[in-house]
Design a protein around this motif. Sequence first.
Motif, short mmCIF file in Angstrom:
data_model
loop_
_atom_site.label_atom_id
_atom_site.label_comp_id
_atom_site.label_asym_id
_atom_site.label_seq_id
_atom_site.Cartn_x
_atom_site.Cartn_y
_atom_site.Cartn_z
N LEU A 14 0.83 -1.20 0.00
CA LEU A 14 0.00 0.00 0.00
C LEU A 14 0.87 1.25 0.00
N TYR A 239 -7.63 -7.36 1.20
CA TYR A 239 -7.24 -6.41 0.17
C TYR A 239 -7.53 -7.02 -1.19
N LEU A 245 -10.57 -2.34 -0.30
CA LEU A 245 -10.67 -3.39 0.70
C LEU A 245 -12.09 -3.94 0.71
#
Length: 300
Positions: A14, A239, A245
């Motif tokens: 991320l 994820y 998400l």
Amino acid sequence: MNLINLCADLSAKLLPTDISTVELPLALLGAFRRKSISFFNGQTDEKTIVYWFQSKSFTIDLRLKDIELTPVLQRQGWLGQTLWDREQQVLSWQVDSNSNYQNHIQWPEPATLHCIGNCILEFSPSNAYVEDWRQQANQGLYLGLRLEKAVHLKSNASVQLDAGLIICGDLVAYAQSRLPQNQQAILPFSNLIEAHQAGIDLEQINQLEVSVGSLSSGVQFSTQNHRLQQLFSLEGFEYIGENQLKQVKEIEGKTYALYFKIDIYQPHYQFQTQTSTTAASHTWLTQEAEHLLHHAQATY
């Protein structure tokens, strides 16, 4: 997986949000509790429980007269898009009817803001009121999730639902709208009192959740009393790519898949609790500290 553990596992995947892309003044990011509101008639309220959590593009707001004793029809909480007018330097909110506990807008004016230290002063343009907000967050994980779609898993049907989650260090706010059948029943009425008098059950009205608390202690304030002292629902996350998400959770006894877009993600963010001033002001405060700072302390 637990959301906090998932963020830790995804730390290499991320990308943190580029703070330069945030349109809001950075002092507005975080979790704020209202210290007071003063009105044009000379009255001031320092007791109502009011919280404002701010993500990059949306706000979660909760307002209660009392932790548990606020009447169901008088509770206030909403989830809305935050709009910053850079030219006019005013803040406003776009709140859809299905994202508001009440079914009317309680705060129709935009806001002009002035920040000093950990304090944000919010002025109504008409001078109807001024609110004094205090930053509650210090540092840590900063995560904002906004629901993009919800799917009822048994029927695979999309459901009109709104939700948002904001984590600021240890502090948490979560908002989730009523299921569409309950919201549709309320919409024809101008206020919740009328809806209840017409036969809408209090449980249907109270289905919209806005909860505020912490990761360590759970829910401390909520539109729903049964949520108090419970942990926030952070399990069942995965994820699925592209800054999205998915969470599988039960709502009213049925299982749904909630698809959240990451609005902001900073694995360790330093929230603003001080503001800059002039060198002369620093000198003045130092020189006059024996008097000015004798009783001074950081208040939240």
